[in-house]
Enzyme design. Structure first.
Site, mmCIF file in Angstrom:
data_model
loop_
_atom_site.group_PDB
_atom_site.id
_atom_site.type_symbol
_atom_site.label_atom_id
_atom_site.label_comp_id
_atom_site.label_asym_id
_atom_site.label_seq_id
_atom_site.Cartn_x
_atom_site.Cartn_y
_atom_site.Cartn_z
ATOM 1 N N PHE A 99 -1.620 6.995 12.366
ATOM 2 C CA PHE A 99 -1.920 8.335 11.841
ATOM 3 C C PHE A 99 -3.168 8.938 12.480
ATOM 4 O O PHE A 99 -3.454 10.121 12.295
ATOM 5 C CB PHE A 99 -2.156 8.260 10.323
ATOM 6 C CG PHE A 99 -3.162 7.212 9.938
ATOM 7 C CD1 PHE A 99 -4.511 7.388 10.177
ATOM 8 C CD2 PHE A 99 -2.743 6.026 9.361
ATOM 9 C CE1 PHE A 99 -5.433 6.417 9.833
ATOM 10 C CE2 PHE A 99 -3.654 5.044 9.015
ATOM 11 C CZ PHE A 99 -5.020 5.243 9.253
ATOM 12 N N GLU B 131 -11.955 5.788 5.292
ATOM 13 C CA GLU B 131 -11.561 6.483 6.524
ATOM 14 C C GLU B 131 -12.854 6.872 7.240
ATOM 15 O O GLU B 131 -13.311 8.013 7.179
ATOM 16 C CB GLU B 131 -10.700 7.691 6.167
ATOM 17 C CG GLU B 131 -9.429 7.270 5.420
ATOM 18 C CD GLU B 131 -8.761 8.396 4.660
ATOM 19 O OE1 GLU B 131 -9.222 9.558 4.749
ATOM 20 O OE2 GLU B 131 -7.775 8.121 3.941
ATOM 21 N N HIS C 134 -3.685 16.143 -2.901
ATOM 22 C CA HIS C 134 -4.036 16.291 -1.492
ATOM 23 C C HIS C 134 -3.806 17.720 -0.977
ATOM 24 O O HIS C 134 -4.162 18.023 0.160
ATOM 25 C CB HIS C 134 -3.231 15.309 -0.646
ATOM 26 C CG HIS C 134 -3.720 13.889 -0.744
ATOM 27 N ND1 HIS C 134 -4.082 13.301 -1.931
ATOM 28 C CD2 HIS C 134 -3.912 12.932 0.207
ATOM 29 C CE1 HIS C 134 -4.466 12.063 -1.711
ATOM 30 N NE2 HIS C 134 -4.373 11.809 -0.423
ATOM 31 N N ARG D 188 -10.659 32.650 47.669
ATOM 32 C CA ARG D 188 -10.329 31.580 48.608
ATOM 33 C C ARG D 188 -10.004 30.256 47.911
ATOM 34 O O ARG D 188 -9.178 29.478 48.374
ATOM 35 C CB ARG D 188 -11.521 31.376 49.550
ATOM 36 C CG ARG D 188 -11.209 30.541 50.746
ATOM 37 C CD ARG D 188 -12.405 30.133 51.578
ATOM 38 N NE ARG D 188 -13.609 30.897 51.383
ATOM 39 C CZ ARG D 188 -14.821 30.434 51.705
ATOM 40 N NH1 ARG D 188 -14.945 29.212 52.207
ATOM 41 N NH2 ARG D 188 -15.897 31.170 51.528
ATOM 42 N N TYR E 259 0.817 -1.208 0.000
ATOM 43 C CA TYR E 259 0.000 0.000 0.000
ATOM 44 C C TYR E 259 0.857 1.268 0.000
ATOM 45 O O TYR E 259 1.797 1.405 0.790
ATOM 46 C CB TYR E 259 -0.916 0.035 1.230
ATOM 47 C CG TYR E 259 -1.652 1.346 1.385
ATOM 48 C CD1 TYR E 259 -2.740 1.647 0.571
ATOM 49 C CD2 TYR E 259 -1.235 2.300 2.313
ATOM 50 C CE1 TYR E 259 -3.395 2.860 0.686
ATOM 51 C CE2 TYR E 259 -1.878 3.516 2.439
ATOM 52 C CZ TYR E 259 -2.960 3.782 1.611
ATOM 53 O OH TYR E 259 -3.607 4.987 1.723
ATOM 54 N N ASN F 274 1.855 11.908 5.723
ATOM 55 C CA ASN F 274 0.993 11.061 6.548
ATOM 56 C C ASN F 274 1.413 11.142 8.008
ATOM 57 O O ASN F 274 2.433 10.586 8.395
ATOM 58 C CB ASN F 274 1.074 9.607 6.044
ATOM 59 C CG ASN F 274 -0.148 8.804 6.442
ATOM 60 O OD1 ASN F 274 -0.938 9.230 7.259
ATOM 61 N ND2 ASN F 274 -0.295 7.638 5.842
ATOM 62 N N TYR G 60 -15.322 32.759 46.942
ATOM 63 C CA TYR G 60 -14.677 31.592 46.336
ATOM 64 C C TYR G 60 -13.611 31.976 45.307
ATOM 65 O O TYR G 60 -12.605 31.290 45.156
ATOM 66 C CB TYR G 60 -15.718 30.704 45.642
ATOM 67 C CG TYR G 60 -16.655 29.980 46.570
ATOM 68 C CD1 TYR G 60 -16.554 30.089 47.954
ATOM 69 C CD2 TYR G 60 -17.666 29.176 46.058
ATOM 70 C CE1 TYR G 60 -17.427 29.430 48.799
ATOM 71 C CE2 TYR G 60 -18.553 28.503 46.890
ATOM 72 C CZ TYR G 60 -18.419 28.632 48.266
ATOM 73 O OH TYR G 60 -19.278 27.973 49.090
#
Length: 592
Positions: A444, A529, A194, A398, A164, A307, A395
């Site tokens: 990834f 994905e 991409h 404190r 791959y 990647n 508060y």
């Protein structure tokens, strides 16, 4: 022979100069002649000699005098722009300068190096690399690991094994086998396709951090990149040549594909790039100006560059470091407010916090004791109300150790995850040289840093939430026993009225930004994905939350210092007086 790169109406022209005694005016005129040479209508000019123009540097946008000699005014291969007067096509500014470019106006090339091995990078190191304080080199061990990893890839290609991303397509196309003669084209096509992000480009510091972190991950030796290519990437970093990387477009699995692809696009000489020397221009020109060549990708190298979770993690690194700084400052600011509101130090007693021993809580209580009234650092303000009838404080005063404390513990938790991620191999497939094989996995996936950064935003926000309430107490005369809105002539002046409104607005924005992005997931890549982290948005909004926290605490600091004015001539402790003096060194005093 000197050569200059000149920007004219959106085009970049290389103009050689045989005589260094020529002037800036000659360079501008020659660039215009070259521009109109191939234009069918002569560029719309009747005569280049009649054109009125200005010439300025791309770096810093400084105007140059037409009479100055080139050898005096410019360096060889410097980038300049010709701005034609009254010309709509000639902008009044160089477009798309990145935010934060002013940080590089006085950029000096660093002399020191950080040696990366893929295993020992810290968040502090990465921030310093982002600020341009160091160059990068590899350790000898890292070089050997990279070489061993590459040998596995070369063997796969030679034996035509189906693996791959090396000999196949990507994502949904993982079953498509690619011919050997097209393997290099495959990697270039991957980077180009991409590079699909949108939005503003990362500022120089963040781009440098991203590039440095990717180098560190590649140095681990599990990515299959060649040592030759990795050294070219390091040369680009050391020259501060920074690709155009849009901040939006990653879903955080399979890694930060879009931003890292834009990073790789610049490395191969395509897209746009920025350096302190050139400003924005075509990547090939920037690389050439620095004596560098575009990278020619070998099989697997495009995938090796794009990647991983480095966008999420590098932004997360900045978020963690800024959060650590503002958390420490929050204790100082709150202590100053407590002094102004004449609070007690009893709530910070050691025994109280010893019976609830959270680390962050104990640390914050210790800081308050170090800053407030004590035998070592007496306070006249504290002494003035020592025998008052008040039993305990609100508060927001404190409970600072309990509230600020968990913020500190949150930051420590997130920093641990980010540090691990800094030194993790997040590619797919992974190359294991010791086994002589590649294995597909899911390193990834950005869920770890995404979840951690969502948690960071929620935790750090509380510093602003409690600070805003303290600002209210400072401004409200029924709570502070000080003039309303910390102003002597109320009505004539409004004092801190709207400063408090600004703090309230920022806290309200943070409440929305603190919604976790990592609870969302959208299936992508044709359901290949099918679960993603949305970590890119987690990182970006964490930085926005932290920025708002910084701004709210700055407002509280100013308000507390203004409150001190109404308690004079009494003085607070020595440490807090130094804080007051530091503020007054940049913000004048006076009862508004």
């Amino acid at each position: 022979m000197p050569r200059y790169t000149v920007h004219v109406r959106g085009e970049w022209l290389a103009v050689p100069c045989r005589d260094a005694q020529l002037t800036i005016g000659w360079l501008g005129r020659e660039a215009l002649r070259r521009y109109v040479k191939n234009k069918p209508d002569n560029g719309g000019f009747a005569s280049v000699d009649d054109v009125h123009f200005l010439v300025r540097r791309c770096k810093g946008l400084g105007l140059l005098d037409h009479e100055d000699l080139l050898e005096v005014a410019l360096e060889d291969n410097e980038f300049v722009e010709v701005v034609i007067e009254g010309d709509a096509m000639s902008p009044d500014f160089i477009p798309s300068q990145p935010e934060g470019v002013y940080l590089y106006s006085k950029y000096r090339e660093p002399e020191k190096y950080i040696a990366l091995d893929g295993d020992s990078l810290t968040t502090e190191d990465l921030v310093n690399l982002g600020k341009g304080r160091y160059k990068i080199k590899l350790t000898p061990t890292a070089e050997k690991k990279v070489q061993k990893s590459r040998e596995v890839i070369d063997s796969i290609v030679k034996e035509k094994t189906v693996v791959y991303g090396i000999t196949t397509g990507f994502g949904k196309f993982a079953r498509t086998v690619i011919p050997v003669n097209k393997l290099e084209e495959l990697q270039v096509n991957l980077v180009r396709s991409h590079s699909s992000g949108v939005g503003k480009p990362l500022i120089p510091e963040r781009c440098r951090m991203l590039l440095a972190l990717r180098i560190n991950v590649l140095a681990k030796g599990y990515s299959g990149i060649s040592l030759e290519t990795l050294k070219q990437v390091i040369e680009v970093f050391n020259a501060s040549c920074l690709p155009y990387i849009p901040e939006k477009g990653t879903v955080g699995a399979s890694g930060d594909l879009a931003p890292l692809s834009h990073l790789a696009l610049g490395l191969i000489g395509e897209g746009r790039m920025w350096s302190p020397k050139s400003g924005w221009t075509d990547a090939k020109y920037v690389l050439e100006a620095h004596g560098l060549k575009p990278i020619v990708l070998k099989p697997k190298e495009g995938l090796a560059l794009i990647n991983g979770t480095q966008m999420i993690t590098s932004l997360g690194c900045e978020a963690v470091e800024r959060a650590s700084a503002i958390a420490r400052q929050a204790d100082i600011v709150a202590a100053l407010t407590l002094e102004v509101l004449k609070g007690t130090t009893k709530a910070f007693d050691t025994d109280i916090h010893a019976v609830r021993p959270h680390r962050g809580q104990i640390e914050v209580a210790f800081r308050f004791r170090s800053l407030l009234d004590s035998d070592h650092h007496p306070s006249e303000i504290a002494e003035s109300h020592r025998f008052c009838d008040r039993v305990q404080d609100a508060y927001t005063l404190r409970c600072c150790p309990q509230v600020h404390g968990i913020v500190n513990d949150t930051i420590a938790f997130v920093k641990n995850i980010i540090t691990t991620e800094l030194n993790s191999a997040t590619d797919n497939p992974m190359v294991f040289a010791s086994r002589g094989e590649t294995i597909s996995g899911g390193n990834f996936h950005g869920e770890y840093p995404a979840k951690a950064l969502d948690y960071l935003a929620i935790g750090v926000h509380e510093l602003a939430a409690i600070s805003e309430r303290r600002i209210e107490r400072l401004c409200n005369p029924s709570l502070s026993e000080l003039p309303a809105f910390l102003v002597a002539e109320g009505g004539l002046n409004s004092g801190f009225m709207i400063a408090h409104c600004t703090a309230a607005a920022l806290v309200s924005e943070n409440k929305v930004l603190c919604h976790p992005s990592s609870v969302d997931s959208l299936s992508t890549s044709a359901a290949t994905e099918d679960h993603v982290s949305m970590g890119g948005w987690a990182a970006r909004k964490a930085l926005r939350v932290i920025e708002h926290v910084e701004q709210v605490l700055a407002i509280e600091l100013l308000a507390a210092c203004q409150g001190i004015e109404f308690l004079r001539p009494l003085r607070t402790t020595t440490p807090l007086e130094k804080v007051y003096d530091l503020v007054r060194s940049v913000v004048r005093s006076g009862r508004l």
